[in-house]
Design a protein around this motif. Structure first.
Motif, mmCIF file in Angstrom:
data_model
loop_
_atom_site.group_PDB
_atom_site.id
_atom_site.type_symbol
_atom_site.label_atom_id
_atom_site.label_comp_id
_atom_site.label_asym_id
_atom_site.label_seq_id
_atom_site.Cartn_x
_atom_site.Cartn_y
_atom_site.Cartn_z
ATOM 1 N N TYR A 151 -10.220 -10.123 5.642
ATOM 2 C CA TYR A 151 -10.843 -9.065 4.839
ATOM 3 C C TYR A 151 -11.118 -9.570 3.420
ATOM 4 O O TYR A 151 -12.212 -9.410 2.886
ATOM 5 N N MET A 169 -0.082 3.756 2.919
ATOM 6 C CA MET A 169 0.171 3.332 4.294
ATOM 7 C C MET A 169 0.843 1.957 4.271
ATOM 8 O O MET A 169 0.181 0.928 4.368
ATOM 9 N N ASP A 173 0.868 -1.170 0.000
ATOM 10 C CA ASP A 173 0.000 0.000 0.000
ATOM 11 C C ASP A 173 0.906 1.222 0.000
ATOM 12 O O ASP A 173 1.641 1.446 0.960
ATOM 13 N N GLN A 179 -5.568 -9.329 6.681
ATOM 14 C CA GLN A 179 -5.822 -9.163 5.255
ATOM 15 C C GLN A 179 -6.574 -10.365 4.689
ATOM 16 O O GLN A 179 -7.463 -10.219 3.853
ATOM 17 N N SER A 211 -7.997 -1.753 6.508
ATOM 18 C CA SER A 211 -7.392 -1.006 7.622
ATOM 19 C C SER A 211 -6.893 -1.996 8.673
ATOM 20 O O SER A 211 -7.644 -2.867 9.121
ATOM 21 N N TYR A 212 -5.642 -1.877 9.005
ATOM 22 C CA TYR A 212 -4.993 -2.770 9.962
ATOM 23 C C TYR A 212 -5.251 -2.281 11.382
ATOM 24 O O TYR A 212 -5.145 -1.100 11.670
ATOM 25 N N LYS A 213 -5.596 -3.208 12.265
ATOM 26 C CA LYS A 213 -5.792 -2.889 13.679
ATOM 27 C C LYS A 213 -4.723 -3.620 14.482
ATOM 28 O O LYS A 213 -4.675 -4.855 14.473
ATOM 29 N N THR A 231 -13.666 -0.082 -0.285
ATOM 30 C CA THR A 231 -13.048 0.451 0.920
ATOM 31 C C THR A 231 -11.681 -0.172 1.101
ATOM 32 O O THR A 231 -11.466 -1.340 0.784
ATOM 33 N N LYS A 232 -10.781 0.629 1.609
ATOM 34 C CA LYS A 232 -9.424 0.146 1.819
ATOM 35 C C LYS A 232 -9.347 -0.717 3.059
ATOM 36 O O LYS A 232 -10.087 -0.529 4.010
#
Length: 131
Positions: free
Chosen positions: A36, A21, A18, A33, A59-61, A56-57
């Motif tokens: 997702y 980010m 990415d 990932q 998003s890592y938590k 939608t991208k």
């Protein structure tokens, strides 16, 4: 997670980059990932069309970090999850790491074998032989 210029090709894990980010190539990133992307592909399967994949991208938590550093000691950092003081080291962190490692094991056979291997290495030491 779509490959640029392709509608139905996706990348995840170490091969996914990415530009906005960048993420570190760790298993915890690839696991999120994968979940997702699985949800996206399940939507495609049920809705019959690539338009079903969300734009939608990902998003890592952050879920924290744990490491075993040998000699029954470990480090645990949950500052990004719980609070700024959620750090631990020593035997309790090592035990937490072992429980988490065992819990992530998929099969019941491995859940039985892993403690046996731990016991064997505790009793006889680490096997360093080569064949």
């Amino acid at each position: 997670m779509r490959v640029k210029g392709h509608k139905n090709i996706f990348a995840m894990g170490d091969c996914a980059a990415d530009e906005d980010m960048p993420l570190v190539p760790l298993a915890k990133v690839a696991e999120q990932q994968g979940k997702y992307l699985a949800a996206c592909l399940n939507d495609v399967y049920h809705k019959q069309g690539s338009e079903a994949c969300p734009e939608t991208k990902f998003s890592y938590k952050d879920v924290g970090s744990m490491v075993s550093i040998g000699q029954e000691r470990g480090l645990l950092d949950l500052t990004s999850v719980v609070d700024k003081n959620a750090k631990m080291s020593g035997f309790l962190a090592f035990l937490t790491w072992r429980i988490a490692y065992w819990g992530k094991s998929v099969s019941w056979a491995n859940k039985m074998l892993i403690p046996m291997y731990w016991f064997k290495s505790k009793l006889f030491g680490r096997d360093i032989s080569r064949f």
